[in-house]
Scaffold this active site. Sequence first.
Site, short mmCIF file in Angstrom:
data_model
loop_
_atom_site.label_atom_id
_atom_site.label_comp_id
_atom_site.label_asym_id
_atom_site.label_seq_id
_atom_site.Cartn_x
_atom_site.Cartn_y
_atom_site.Cartn_z
N GLU A 304 0.84 -1.20 0.00
CA GLU A 304 0.00 0.00 0.00
C GLU A 304 0.87 1.25 0.00
OE1 GLU A 304 -2.88 -0.78 -0.75
OE2 GLU A 304 -2.82 -2.86 -0.08
N GLU A 326 -1.34 -2.39 -10.13
CA GLU A 326 -1.32 -3.56 -9.25
C GLU A 326 -0.17 -4.52 -9.56
OE1 GLU A 326 -2.63 -3.39 -6.62
OE2 GLU A 326 -4.34 -2.05 -6.84
N1 B3K Z 1 -6.24 -1.23 -4.51
C1 B3K Z 1 -6.82 -2.00 -3.45
C2 B3K Z 1 -7.83 -2.98 -3.92
C3 B3K Z 1 -9.18 -2.40 -4.16
C4 B3K Z 1 -10.18 -3.49 -4.48
C5 B3K Z 1 -11.47 -2.93 -4.92
N2 B3K Z 1 -12.47 -3.96 -5.15
C6 B3K Z 1 -5.79 -2.68 -2.62
C7 B3K Z 1 -4.50 -2.94 -3.28
O1 B3K Z 1 -4.39 -3.64 -4.26
O2 B3K Z 1 -3.51 -2.42 -2.84
ZN ZN Z 2 -2.50 -2.86 -4.82
#
Ligand code: B3K
Ligand code: ZN
Length: 879
Positions: A304, A326
Site C-alpha cells: 500500500e 497492481e
Molecule cells: N487497490 C486496493 C484494492 C481495491 C479493491 C477494490 N475492489 C488494494 C490494493 O491492491 O492495494
Molecule cells: Zn495494490
Amino acid sequence: MRTDAATPVRLEDYRPTDYLIDTVSLDVRLHATATVVRAELGIRPNPAGVAGAALRLDGDELELLSITLDGLPLAPTAYEISATGLTVLSPPQRPFRLTMETRINPTANTKLMGLYRSSGVYCTQCEAEGFRRITYFLDRPDVMAVYTTRIEADAAEAPVLLGNGDPVESGTLPNGRHFAVWRDPHPKPCYLFALVGGKLGRIGGEFTTMSGRKVELGIYVEPGKEARAGYALDALIRSMRWDETAFGCEYDLDVFNIVAVSDFNMGAMENKGLNIFNDKYVLASPETATDADYAAIEAIIAHEYFHNWTGNRITCRDWFQLCLKEGLTVFRDQEFSSDERSRPVKRIADVRTLRAQQFAEDSGPLAHPVRPSAYREINNFYTATVYEKGAEVIRMLKALLGATTFKAGMDLYLQRCDGAAATIEDFLACFAQASGRDLSQFSLWYRQAGTPSVAVRTAYDAAARTLRLDFAQSTPPTPGQNDKEPVVIPIRLGVVSPQGEVSPLRTVTGETLDDGLFVLERTADSLTLADIPPHSVPSLLRGFSAPVRLEQELQPEDLLTLFSRDADPFNRWQAAQRYAMRLMVRAVEALRSQSAPVFDVAFAQALGELLLGVDDHAFAAQVMALPSEADVARELGRDIDPDAVLHARKALRAFVGSQIGDTLAATYERLANKGPYSPDAASAGRRALRNATLDLLAAGDPARGIPLAQAQFAAADNMTDQIGALAILAQHPGDAREDALEAFGARFAGDPLVLDKWFGLQAAIPEAATLDRVRRLMSHPAFSLANPNRARALVGAFAMANMSQFHRADGAGYAFLADIVLQLDGANPQLAARLLGAFRTWRSLEHTRRAKAETELRRIAARPDLSPDVSDIVTRSLA
Ligand code: B3K
Ligand code: ZN
C-alpha cells in the site's frame, strides 16, 4: 436492476470525459444513519471532450437534498436523477461551481463500499466505484482533482477525524460536536479519497525522507490494541526507506496515517496519505499472530505504501489499466520482501501462490488477460491474473532488459508519467525508449490470457559433447480467445554435470549465454550447447523466469541430481516437488485401478539427507511441504476425483514420514526454541521447518507424532507453534484433536482474528463430517456472515482449502456454498462473488461432481435480482 443483460464496458470504447473536475471541497457531517455530505465541485469543459454535452455524474444510493450552480439553485428541469446518476442537461461552457448536498446512511451500508461503519468507526472504501456512494461525481480514475475535506462529528462518538493529505484546521463546535479539515495538494482520482472518524488508539513514529522532509507517521487501531501495531509501524518505516533506495521514490506529504478496521472486503487500500487496512494485516503479537501473519503484514504495509508512486502519483487512465498499478506494485512488494528476507524462499512462496491462484484461474472459465478488454463488474477483476501474473510480466521485462536498463525505464516512467492517469502503452514506451527495443511482441503478455506451456526435448551427442534443447510453446484456448500467438518467454537455464555447474554456457556457434538466458520468441526454437560432460542435466526456467508450465521429461535420477546439486535453489525445490508430483500422480492412477500405491524410497531418503545437512531452514520447510491436493489436481487437468487425490497425497506423506521418522524426530528435537519469540526470517524459518518435520512425522507414525504435537500445543509461547501443532492434531480424528480445539476456542474466545484461524483450520479438515462441523460453527457466537474476515475464514476455507469436502461426490458442498452466496448477495455482493469463485475449477472434475456443480451454478443463475458481481461470475462460469 438485472445486469446480466447489461452491456459490458469495453477498452476500445474509451474516450475522455466531456468535463473535468479540478477541485473538490467536501463537508461531511457524520451521523450513524443520516450523514450529510456537501460537495462543491470546480468543473470546466474538457477541451478533449464533446463541447456542449450534458454532464452525467455517477451516483448510487444517494438522496439529493439540494443542488446549486455557481450559488444559484438549479431548476428541477435543468437536471435529471436516476438510480445510477445525476445529469445536468446543459451545463455552462466555462468553469463553474456545482454544489450538491446528499444524505447517506453509513449504518445501512453492508456492501462496505462508500462510507460505512465498522464496529462503530466511520470509514470509507472508494476503489473501484465507491465514491459515487458518497456524492454525485465523475467516478473514474482519469478525473483528477485537488481535495479539501471538512469532517464534522460528535466528539464523543468520533474523537479522531482523519482525511487525505495534511491536517489544516480543527476545532470544537456547539452541542458536543467537533471538526477537522484536511487538504491534499496532490491531484488524485476519487477512488483514492478516504475519511475516518471514530474512537481509535494510536501509535506514532517519525520518518525523515532522503531530502530531509520530516513525516509524522500514525497507526490507528481499536483502543487497547496499540501494542499490536508495533510491527506494522516498523514495516512501514522499512518500506519508506527501501522505496527511496531501490526506486528513488520519496514520500510527498507531512503526514502518513494507517487505520485498521475490522470489516473490510479486501486486504487494504492505498488512499492518499490515509491507508485503510483490514486489521488482520496490521495487528500482530507473538501470542496471536503467526510468522506467516508477520510476513503478510510486512508485505501489505509495503504494497500500500508503494502505491503512493505506482498508483497514486501515477494512476490508471481507466480500470482496464488496473495491472499498471497492481502488477507493478506487487512486483515492488515482492522485491522488498526478498531484500528483507530470503530471496529464494520468497520466490518459492510466490510461485506457489501464483500456481495455486493464477494458474487455476487461467485454466478455467474465469480466465482473462492481465489487461482485460471488457468487464461487466470491475470489482471482479481484482484477480490473481491482474495482480500476480501482472507482477510476473514486470519480472520478465526486467529479465529481458537486464537490471540496469530496467532501472532506466522505471526512472523514465516515474518521471514522465508523474501526475498522469496512464496506460500500459505509456509504461511500455518508457522501457522501449530506455532499451531501444521493440516491445510489441512482449506486450502480448497483457492481451493474451492462458498459461503458456513450454515443451522441451533434449538430445545429447556423446561424441560431440553437445546438448541440444528443442523448445516448443503453445497456449491453450481461453474464453473468447481461441487462437493464440507465441509470446516472448525468458528461459533462464543452466546445466548441472556430475562435476558441478557447467559455466559459462556456450552454444556450438561460440556465443556465450549471458546470465544463462535463452529467449523463446517463436512457436519452436532450439539451442545447442557445446562442451557438455556426459550425464549432465539441464536445469530450466531457473528462478521461475516466466509464468509458464514447463514440460520436461526428467527421470528420477535426473530429479535427484537437480535436487542435490542445482546451483539454483528454486530449481532444487522444483525438482523435489516434481518428484513428489510424479509419485502422487502414479498413486492416483493406482487407486483408480484399485491397487495400492507404491512409492520410491529414494525420494524419502533424499528428503532425509536434506534434513541432515540443512542450513537454510525456511528453504527446507518449503521442500518438506509436498505439492497440495490442488497442485495435483491441476497436474491431472481433467476428470479429477478429489478423493483419490486426497488419498494419494496422504499415502505419500505417510510413506515419507515412516521412512525417515528418526531423522524427522531428530530434526524436530534439534530445532527446539531457544530464547523468546522473534518474528525475524531466520527464526521463522526454523519454526517452519520444525513444524513441517512434526507434520510428516505425525503423518507417518501418529503414535509418535501426536503426543509431540500435544506437548507443543500445550507449551507453545507463540501462535506459530500453537496453531502449527493444532493443525497437525486436526488431521488426526480423536480426542486429542477435539480437546485441543476446545481449549483453543476457549482461550481465544475474545479475539476474533485468532478465532478466524480456528474456524479455518476446522473448515479444512478433509473428512466427511466437516460440512456439518462448518454448519455448526456458523452458529458459534463469534461467527457472523456479515464480517468478511469471518466469512472467508470459515466458508472461504471450506470452499477453497478443502478440496475433497467442497467437491463432495454428493454435491452437498456445492449446495452449501450456493446457499451462502445467495444469502450474502443482497448484503455484500463483492464478498458473495469472491466466495462463488470457488467454483472456478468445476469443469475439470469427474462427471458426477461436474453435473452437481453445474446444477448449483444454474440455481444461482436463475435467481432474479442478482447483483452485477455475482451475475457476472456465474454467467462466465457457465459459459
Ligand atoms: N487497490 C486496493 C484494492 C481495491 C479493491 C477494490 N475492489 C488494494 C490494493 O491492491 O492495494
Ligand atoms: Zn495494490
